[in-house]
Design a protein around this motif. Structure first.
Motif, PDB file in Angstrom:
ATOM      1  N   VAL A 125      25.848  11.933  25.022  1.00  0.00           N
ATOM      2  CA  VAL A 125      25.061  10.974  24.740  1.00  0.00           C
ATOM      3  C   VAL A 125      25.564   9.529  24.314  1.00  0.00           C
ATOM      4  CG1 VAL A 125      22.961  12.587  24.187  1.00  0.00           C
ATOM      5  CG2 VAL A 125      24.871  11.791  22.489  1.00  0.00           C
ATOM      6  N   LEU A 126      24.873   8.582  24.062  1.00  0.00           N
ATOM      7  CA  LEU A 126      25.316   7.385  23.618  1.00  0.00           C
ATOM      8  C   LEU A 126      24.358   7.057  22.418  1.00  0.00           C
ATOM      9  CD1 LEU A 126      27.319   4.901  23.812  1.00  0.00           C
ATOM     10  CD2 LEU A 126      25.381   3.857  25.318  1.00  0.00           C
ATOM     11  N   THR A 127      24.855   6.844  21.282  1.00  0.00           N
ATOM     12  CA  THR A 127      24.234   6.338  20.213  1.00  0.00           C
ATOM     13  C   THR A 127      24.204   4.907  19.962  1.00  0.00           C
ATOM     14  OG1 THR A 127      24.283   8.625  18.852  1.00  0.00           O
ATOM     15  CG2 THR A 127      23.806   6.688  17.792  1.00  0.00           C
ATOM     16  N   ILE A 128      23.266   4.170  19.667  1.00  0.00           N
ATOM     17  CA  ILE A 128      23.501   2.598  19.479  1.00  0.00           C
ATOM     18  C   ILE A 128      22.565   2.291  18.587  1.00  0.00           C
ATOM     19  CG2 ILE A 128      23.468   2.396  22.024  1.00  0.00           C
ATOM     20  CD1 ILE A 128      20.813   1.381  22.114  1.00  0.00           C
ATOM     21  N   GLN A 129      22.639   1.154  17.946  1.00  0.00           N
ATOM     22  CA  GLN A 129      21.974   0.409  16.831  1.00  0.00           C
ATOM     23  C   GLN A 129      21.530  -0.958  17.415  1.00  0.00           C
ATOM     24  OE1 GLN A 129      23.488   0.780  12.934  1.00  0.00           O
ATOM     25  NE2 GLN A 129      22.952  -1.429  12.384  1.00  0.00           N
ATOM     26  N   TYR A 130      20.071  -1.241  17.204  1.00  0.00           N
ATOM     27  CA  TYR A 130      19.532  -2.453  17.811  1.00  0.00           C
ATOM     28  C   TYR A 130      18.405  -2.782  16.963  1.00  0.00           C
ATOM     29  CZ  TYR A 130      15.722   0.476  19.848  1.00  0.00           C
ATOM     30  OH  TYR A 130      14.732   1.138  20.035  1.00  0.00           O
ATOM     31  N   ASP A 131      17.852  -4.248  17.028  1.00  0.00           N
ATOM     32  CA  ASP A 131      16.693  -4.295  16.480  1.00  0.00           C
ATOM     33  C   ASP A 131      16.822  -4.485  15.037  1.00  0.00           C
ATOM     34  OD1 ASP A 131      15.557  -5.397  18.781  1.00  0.00           O
ATOM     35  OD2 ASP A 131      14.167  -3.762  18.769  1.00  0.00           O
ATOM     36  N   ALA A 132      17.876  -4.818  14.289  1.00  0.00           N
ATOM     37  CA  ALA A 132      18.017  -5.138  12.901  1.00  0.00           C
ATOM     38  C   ALA A 132      18.088  -3.781  12.352  1.00  0.00           C
ATOM     39  CB  ALA A 132      17.114  -5.740  12.165  1.00  0.00           C
ATOM     40  N   GLY A 133      18.764  -2.657  12.933  1.00  0.00           N
ATOM     41  CA  GLY A 133      19.242  -1.398  12.088  1.00  0.00           C
ATOM     42  C   GLY A 133      18.658  -0.123  12.895  1.00  0.00           C
ATOM     43  N   THR A 134      17.767  -0.401  13.840  1.00  0.00           N
ATOM     44  CA  THR A 134      17.166   0.846  14.486  1.00  0.00           C
ATOM     45  C   THR A 134      18.319   1.652  15.249  1.00  0.00           C
ATOM     46  OG1 THR A 134      14.972  -0.129  14.842  1.00  0.00           O
ATOM     47  CG2 THR A 134      15.381   1.803  16.049  1.00  0.00           C
TER      48      THR A 134
ATOM     49  N   GLY B 175      12.450   0.100  31.948  1.00  0.00           N
ATOM     50  CA  GLY B 175      12.841  -0.834  30.900  1.00  0.00           C
ATOM     51  C   GLY B 175      14.359  -1.003  30.748  1.00  0.00           C
ATOM     52  N   GLN B 176      14.597  -1.712  29.598  1.00  0.00           N
ATOM     53  CA  GLN B 176      15.920  -1.965  29.084  1.00  0.00           C
ATOM     54  C   GLN B 176      15.974  -2.165  27.512  1.00  0.00           C
ATOM     55  OE1 GLN B 176      16.457  -5.296  31.625  1.00  0.00           O
ATOM     56  NE2 GLN B 176      16.036  -6.661  29.933  1.00  0.00           N
ATOM     57  N   ILE B 177      17.038  -1.653  27.153  1.00  0.00           N
ATOM     58  CA  ILE B 177      17.463  -2.079  25.513  1.00  0.00           C
ATOM     59  C   ILE B 177      18.734  -2.722  25.446  1.00  0.00           C
ATOM     60  CG2 ILE B 177      17.967  -1.069  23.502  1.00  0.00           C
ATOM     61  CD1 ILE B 177      16.486   1.442  24.356  1.00  0.00           C
ATOM     62  N   ALA B 178      18.602  -3.980  24.651  1.00  0.00           N
ATOM     63  CA  ALA B 178      19.823  -4.818  24.496  1.00  0.00           C
ATOM     64  C   ALA B 178      20.341  -4.555  23.044  1.00  0.00           C
ATOM     65  CB  ALA B 178      19.398  -6.430  24.695  1.00  0.00           C
ATOM     66  N   TYR B 179      21.790  -4.530  22.806  1.00  0.00           N
ATOM     67  CA  TYR B 179      22.331  -4.372  21.511  1.00  0.00           C
ATOM     68  C   TYR B 179      23.706  -5.163  21.502  1.00  0.00           C
ATOM     69  CZ  TYR B 179      25.281  -0.455  23.166  1.00  0.00           C
ATOM     70  OH  TYR B 179      26.165   0.285  23.710  1.00  0.00           O
ATOM     71  N   TYR B 180      24.469  -5.306  20.361  1.00  0.00           N
ATOM     72  CA  TYR B 180      25.616  -5.774  20.465  1.00  0.00           C
ATOM     73  C   TYR B 180      26.721  -4.652  20.580  1.00  0.00           C
ATOM     74  CZ  TYR B 180      23.632 -10.312  18.828  1.00  0.00           C
ATOM     75  OH  TYR B 180      22.691 -11.301  18.631  1.00  0.00           O
ATOM     76  N   ALA B 181      27.672  -4.745  21.462  1.00  0.00           N
ATOM     77  CA  ALA B 181      28.650  -4.138  21.881  1.00  0.00           C
ATOM     78  C   ALA B 181      29.835  -4.639  22.733  1.00  0.00           C
ATOM     79  CB  ALA B 181      28.088  -2.589  22.239  1.00  0.00           C
ATOM     80  N   ARG B 182      31.007  -3.994  22.858  1.00  0.00           N
ATOM     81  CA  ARG B 182      31.812  -4.507  23.704  1.00  0.00           C
ATOM     82  C   ARG B 182      31.933  -3.716  25.318  1.00  0.00           C
ATOM     83  NH1 ARG B 182      37.164  -5.785  20.207  1.00  0.00           N
ATOM     84  NH2 ARG B 182      37.866  -6.519  22.186  1.00  0.00           N
ATOM     85  N   MET B 183      31.777  -4.487  25.980  1.00  0.00           N
ATOM     86  CA  MET B 183      32.155  -3.880  27.340  1.00  0.00           C
ATOM     87  C   MET B 183      33.366  -2.980  27.494  1.00  0.00           C
ATOM     88  SD  MET B 183      30.251  -3.035  30.061  1.00  0.00           S
ATOM     89  CE  MET B 183      29.157  -4.399  30.688  1.00  0.00           C
ATOM     90  N   GLY B 184      34.159  -3.423  26.937  1.00  0.00           N
ATOM     91  CA  GLY B 184      35.756  -2.711  26.987  1.00  0.00           C
ATOM     92  C   GLY B 184      35.615  -1.306  26.424  1.00  0.00           C
ATOM     93  N   ASP B 185      34.862  -1.457  25.216  1.00  0.00           N
ATOM     94  CA  ASP B 185      34.788  -0.408  24.464  1.00  0.00           C
ATOM     95  C   ASP B 185      33.962   0.801  25.033  1.00  0.00           C
ATOM     96  OD1 ASP B 185      36.580  -1.418  22.393  1.00  0.00           O
ATOM     97  OD2 ASP B 185      34.735  -2.189  21.235  1.00  0.00           O
ATOM     98  N   LEU B 186      32.792   0.390  25.829  1.00  0.00           N
ATOM     99  CA  LEU B 186      31.995   1.224  26.495  1.00  0.00           C
ATOM    100  C   LEU B 186      32.640   1.920  27.584  1.00  0.00           C
ATOM    101  CD1 LEU B 186      28.533  -0.516  26.326  1.00  0.00           C
ATOM    102  CD2 LEU B 186      29.197   1.800  25.163  1.00  0.00           C
ATOM    103  N   GLU B 187      33.445   1.232  28.299  1.00  0.00           N
ATOM    104  CA  GLU B 187      34.190   1.372  29.612  1.00  0.00           C
ATOM    105  C   GLU B 187      35.232   2.629  29.177  1.00  0.00           C
ATOM    106  OE1 GLU B 187      37.360  -0.504  33.121  1.00  0.00           O
ATOM    107  OE2 GLU B 187      36.861  -1.528  31.100  1.00  0.00           O
ATOM    108  N   LYS B 188      36.094   2.603  28.077  1.00  0.00           N
ATOM    109  CA  LYS B 188      36.474   3.753  27.684  1.00  0.00           C
ATOM    110  C   LYS B 188      36.087   4.917  27.293  1.00  0.00           C
ATOM    111  CE  LYS B 188      40.313   0.460  26.125  1.00  0.00           C
ATOM    112  NZ  LYS B 188      41.112   0.053  24.908  1.00  0.00           N
ATOM    113  N   GLU B 189      34.910   4.627  26.485  1.00  0.00           N
ATOM    114  CA  GLU B 189      34.239   5.611  25.908  1.00  0.00           C
ATOM    115  C   GLU B 189      33.253   6.605  26.920  1.00  0.00           C
ATOM    116  OE1 GLU B 189      30.164   6.357  22.742  1.00  0.00           O
ATOM    117  OE2 GLU B 189      31.188   4.453  23.118  1.00  0.00           O
ATOM    118  N   LEU B 190      33.024   5.935  27.940  1.00  0.00           N
ATOM    119  CA  LEU B 190      32.136   6.513  29.075  1.00  0.00           C
ATOM    120  C   LEU B 190      32.806   6.985  30.602  1.00  0.00           C
ATOM    121  CD1 LEU B 190      28.761   4.363  28.488  1.00  0.00           C
ATOM    122  CD2 LEU B 190      29.651   6.521  27.322  1.00  0.00           C
ATOM    123  N   GLU B 191      34.066   6.811  30.367  1.00  0.00           N
ATOM    124  CA  GLU B 191      35.049   6.839  31.499  1.00  0.00           C
ATOM    125  C   GLU B 191      34.893   8.456  31.843  1.00  0.00           C
ATOM    126  OE1 GLU B 191      39.833   6.885  32.924  1.00  0.00           O
ATOM    127  OE2 GLU B 191      39.404   6.587  30.678  1.00  0.00           O
TER     128      GLU B 191
END
Length: 252
Positions: free
Chosen positions: A149-158, A184-200
């Motif tokens: 799974v991937l845990t994300i934080q978006y919309d001011a803390g959700t 649909g879609q969800i947008a949040y602040y993150a770095r693509m490089g970090d996700l690339e390594k995490e989800l390799e």
């Protein structure tokens, strides 16, 4: 109840694959076909198809690869997961052209079958859930909780935990990562490089702006990748070779 088809012109192979499916203790119905015409004449829609590439005993001479092409062109909203069964490894690359989930070499190894079958069923279940909505983790079947799974934080803390199998691809956009789902879609602040390594492994970065889920690759060429969602994404010419290697490893 999952619907499974076993297509092979050799009765002993059909019986063997049917027995292997039953050993998995999955709640399903199994239908066997000896020729492409038999499958097409039945007009049934299946969740999973075990398909012999050679598939002889056909009046029209249609083999398994051609049948797979017919299935992909059928226009069914929900396309089946196709697992090719073949005695020739040279057919493997052709299997990718019709969006095959995996291939099994004859004689089929029981342990390999169990692994491939399990992954196919998880993908089918994920698609069924995704076709309805992206559910919170507490509502997911217990069997799917074990998926990464991937845990994300978006919309001011959700905070939200997302199954990776629910994601078609991620896009870098205006300093945010946009996660694209079927509906649909969800947008949040993150770095693509970090996700690339995490989800390799399950995901591959085909372009500086796109990280795709390899499970949803439909077809590709040297300039773009088409996902089962219909999205067509540009692939960097510098990424193509590594992408094909990563996709082959994922399929295996």
């Amino acid at each position: 109840m999952l619907k499974i088809a076993v297509c092979d012109d050799e009765k002993n192979i059909r019986d063997y694959l049917t027995a292997l499916v039953k050993e998995q203790n999955a709640e399903c119905s199994i239908t066997g076909y000896a020729a492409a015409e038999d499958y097409l004449a039945d007009g049934e829609e299946f969740d999973l198809i075990f398909l012999d590439i050679e598939l002889g005993s056909s009046a029209s001479g249609m083999n398994g690869m051609e049948l797979a092409e017919r299935i992909r062109d059928s226009g069914f909203e929900c396309q089946p997961v196709i697992i090719f069964v073949t005695g020739y490894e040279s057919y493997v690359y052709d299997a990718f052209d019709v969006g095959a989930f995996q291939y099994l070499l004859k004689p089929v190894n029981k342990d390999k079958f169990a692994d491939v079958f399990g992954r196919a069923i998880r993908q089918i279940l994920s698609r069924q859930i995704l076709s309805q909505q992206v559910l919170p983790e507490r509502d997911l079947p217990q069997a799917l909780w074990r998926k990464k799974v991937l845990t994300i934080q978006y919309d001011a803390g959700t905070v939200k935990t997302i199954l990776l199998d629910h994601i078609y691809y991620m896009e870098s956009q205006n300093h945010k990562i946009v996660i694209h789902f079927k509906d649909g879609q969800i947008a949040y602040y993150a770095r693509m490089g970090d996700l690339e390594k995490e989800l390799e492994g399950q995901f591959f970065r085909i372009h500086k702006g796109y990280l795709i889920n390899l499970a949803y690759v439909d077809e590709y060429n040297r300039t773009e990748v088409t996902l089962t969602s219909g999205d067509r994404l540009m692939i960097s010419k510098y990424k193509y070779k590594d992408f094909t290697k990563a996709y082959l490893r994922f399929m295996q």
